[in-house]
Design an enzyme around this catalytic site. Structure first.
Site, PDB file in Angstrom:
ATOM      1  N   CYS A  47       9.338  19.102   2.107  1.00  0.00           N
ATOM      2  CA  CYS A  47      10.603  18.858   1.403  1.00  0.00           C
ATOM      3  C   CYS A  47      10.571  19.549   0.038  1.00  0.00           C
ATOM      4  O   CYS A  47      11.588  20.097  -0.411  1.00  0.00           O
ATOM      5  CB  CYS A  47      10.864  17.365   1.251  1.00  0.00           C
ATOM      6  SG  CYS A  47      11.331  16.541   2.795  1.00  0.00           S
ATOM      7  N   ASN A  61       2.552  19.841  16.331  1.00  0.00           N
ATOM      8  CA  ASN A  61       1.582  18.760  16.454  1.00  0.00           C
ATOM      9  C   ASN A  61       2.288  17.461  16.095  1.00  0.00           C
ATOM     10  O   ASN A  61       3.137  17.446  15.206  1.00  0.00           O
ATOM     11  CB  ASN A  61       0.396  18.996  15.514  1.00  0.00           C
ATOM     12  CG  ASN A  61      -0.306  20.305  15.798  1.00  0.00           C
ATOM     13  OD1 ASN A  61      -0.447  20.707  16.946  1.00  0.00           O
ATOM     14  ND2 ASN A  61      -0.729  20.989  14.756  1.00  0.00           N
ATOM     15  N   HIS A 114       7.374  20.074  12.045  1.00  0.00           N
ATOM     16  CA  HIS A 114       7.294  21.518  11.846  1.00  0.00           C
ATOM     17  C   HIS A 114       6.733  22.192  13.090  1.00  0.00           C
ATOM     18  O   HIS A 114       6.021  21.579  13.884  1.00  0.00           O
ATOM     19  CB  HIS A 114       6.456  21.873  10.617  1.00  0.00           C
ATOM     20  CG  HIS A 114       5.041  21.394  10.644  1.00  0.00           C
ATOM     21  ND1 HIS A 114       4.694  20.069  10.437  1.00  0.00           N
ATOM     22  CD2 HIS A 114       3.883  22.062  10.835  1.00  0.00           C
ATOM     23  CE1 HIS A 114       3.377  19.952  10.500  1.00  0.00           C
ATOM     24  NE2 HIS A 114       2.867  21.147  10.745  1.00  0.00           N
TER      25      HIS A 114
END
Length: 111
Positions: free
Chosen positions: A6, A84, A97
């Site tokens: 972020c 993951n 991600h």
């Protein structure tokens, strides 16, 4: 609690941007595991794949993968997209991600 990714999206932490649109942000991985190693994230915080509530985000991420792979020249020879999920899945940053890897022959299992 602050989120590394972020902070990257907001510009508080610098990154080498590769792609950005309204929904996603992509940047070069600081510890590349292949000649092309890009991290792709949704701009809106989501801890991991299991926390994803709006599946439209997957569509935006998928479109971005295609654009990035063409842009980086790995669309013709092949590439890998990996996410993951959770500690046992190898997730080290609690923000959904995807890793886009290419530019060399990627063996399986990874290593």
């Amino acid at each position: 609690m602050s989120c590394l990714f972020c902070s990257i999206v907001s510009g508080e932490i610098p990154s080498t941007k590769v792609y950005e649109d309204e929904w996603v942000y992509a940047f070069k991985d600081i510890d590349p595991q292949a000649p092309v190693h890009i991290v792709l994230i949704p701009k809106e915080h989501c801890a991991n794949f299991m926390e994803l509530k709006d599946m439209k985000i997957l569509s935006y991420l998928g479109e971005a993968v295609q654009k990035i792979c063409v842009q980086e020249g790995i669309d013709k020879n092949g590439f890998r997209v990996v996410t993951n999920c959770g500690e046992q899945g190898g997730q080290t940053v609690d923000h959904l991600h995807f890793h886009i890897l290419g530019g060399r022959n990627l063996m399986w299992p990874p290593g």
